[in-house]
Design an enzyme around this catalytic site. Sequence first.
Site, PDB file in Angstrom:
ATOM      1  N   GLU A 283     -60.599  75.740  61.058  1.00 18.66           N
ATOM      2  CA  GLU A 283     -59.162  76.009  61.214  1.00 18.66           C
ATOM      3  C   GLU A 283     -58.822  76.439  62.634  1.00 18.66           C
ATOM      4  OE1 GLU A 283     -56.727  75.307  59.297  1.00 18.66           O
ATOM      5  OE2 GLU A 283     -57.975  74.630  57.651  1.00 18.66           O
TER       6      GLU A 283
ATOM      7  N   TYR B 233     -50.672  81.305  58.680  1.00 15.74           N
ATOM      8  CA  TYR B 233     -51.192  79.990  58.295  1.00 15.74           C
ATOM      9  C   TYR B 233     -52.721  80.053  58.098  1.00 15.74           C
ATOM     10  CZ  TYR B 233     -53.402  75.556  58.542  1.00 15.74           C
ATOM     11  OH  TYR B 233     -54.232  74.517  58.245  1.00 15.74           O
TER      12      TYR B 233
ATOM     13  N   ASP C  20     -48.421  74.399  58.187  1.00 16.07           N
ATOM     14  CA  ASP C  20     -48.663  73.902  59.543  1.00 16.07           C
ATOM     15  C   ASP C  20     -47.602  72.844  59.857  1.00 16.07           C
ATOM     16  OD1 ASP C  20     -49.417  71.674  58.135  1.00 16.07           O
ATOM     17  OD2 ASP C  20     -51.387  71.468  59.047  1.00 16.07           O
TER      18      ASP C  20
ATOM     19  N   CYS D 199     -46.326  60.894  55.739  1.00  9.69           N
ATOM     20  CA  CYS D 199     -45.016  61.386  56.180  1.00  9.69           C
ATOM     21  C   CYS D 199     -45.129  61.815  57.650  1.00  9.69           C
ATOM     22  CB  CYS D 199     -44.599  62.552  55.290  1.00  9.69           C
ATOM     23  SG  CYS D 199     -42.882  62.986  55.453  1.00  9.69           S
TER      24      CYS D 199
ATOM     25  N   CYS E  59     -42.083  55.449  54.241  1.00 12.43           N
ATOM     26  CA  CYS E  59     -41.220  55.698  53.075  1.00 12.43           C
ATOM     27  C   CYS E  59     -41.284  54.559  52.054  1.00 12.43           C
ATOM     28  CB  CYS E  59     -39.779  55.923  53.520  1.00 12.43           C
ATOM     29  SG  CYS E  59     -39.630  57.310  54.649  1.00 12.43           S
TER      30      CYS E  59
ATOM     31  N   CYS F 236     -44.073  55.183  49.697  1.00 13.20           N
ATOM     32  CA  CYS F 236     -44.262  56.596  49.337  1.00 13.20           C
ATOM     33  C   CYS F 236     -43.884  56.882  47.897  1.00 13.20           C
ATOM     34  CB  CYS F 236     -43.420  57.468  50.263  1.00 13.20           C
ATOM     35  SG  CYS F 236     -43.554  59.209  49.870  1.00 13.20           S
TER      36      CYS F 236
ATOM     37  N   CYS G  88     -37.242  62.628  47.424  1.00 14.14           N
ATOM     38  CA  CYS G  88     -37.143  63.046  48.828  1.00 14.14           C
ATOM     39  C   CYS G  88     -35.712  62.987  49.372  1.00 14.14           C
ATOM     40  CB  CYS G  88     -38.055  62.147  49.659  1.00 14.14           C
ATOM     41  SG  CYS G  88     -37.943  62.430  51.414  1.00 14.14           S
TER      42      CYS G  88
END
Length: 238
Positions: A48, A131, A149, A203, A210, A213, A219
């Site tokens: 991370e 985070y 994030d 995304c 899209c 998706c 959405c």
Amino acid sequence: MSVRTYRPRLAPKTVRAFQTRLLDWFKHHGRDLPWRSTRDPYKILVSEIMLQQTQVDRVLDYYGRFLREYPSIQDLAAAGRSAVRESWDGLGYYARARHLHATARRVVKRHAGEFPRTLDQLMDLPGIGRYTAGAVASFAFGESAPILDTNVRRVLTRVFVRRRPSRQAALDRRLWMLAELLIPCGKAWEFNQALMDFGALMCTARNPRCSDCRLGELCAWNQAQRAKSNSTPRRRRA
Ligand code: SF4
């Protein structure tokens, strides 16, 4: 003066549909990354910290090497500052290496080498914000801790935020609440990993996919784009 607190109001059906479709997408398309095969909080923290400000491809070059040099938190805590700096050489943003080293020493000294599990205790460690604390808590301990994030932020904003608050802090509060509320019971690991991958692969910032998706129906951003293109008068062919 009254303070209005935003509470996300989502129909349980919408929450379930989002969780199911996202997790199903992840099962088939999630990335196979080396830090996903471990539940060791130290190894997860190393990944991370490296991933802050650095692309996955680049981190892949360093992650394994760093862990071969410092296989445990005790090894990192015992290392000298210049050795750690040298091992980080080329990854950039060296403050990250300093913080990681300081965290290793703190965990060894104050927690006998055992990572704390709560968000507050994790956020008390050097260089660990909300985070990163959420990532360690959910990826190592399976805690129902949200993460936010850049990728997750983008996905949640597009899908759920119909009207952006004018202040960034208000948007952030809303997104953190959404990120927490959406975690399915007992599936924090999969769900948080799925959200990150979905933002990185589907995304995306510039070219969201899209048309392929499976979250399209849920959405807000996709619906707004469709409404816009339906209301744009088409030019007649000559
Ligand atoms: S429909 Fe488009 S904008 Fe909405 S979540 Fe899917 S890829 Fe992202």
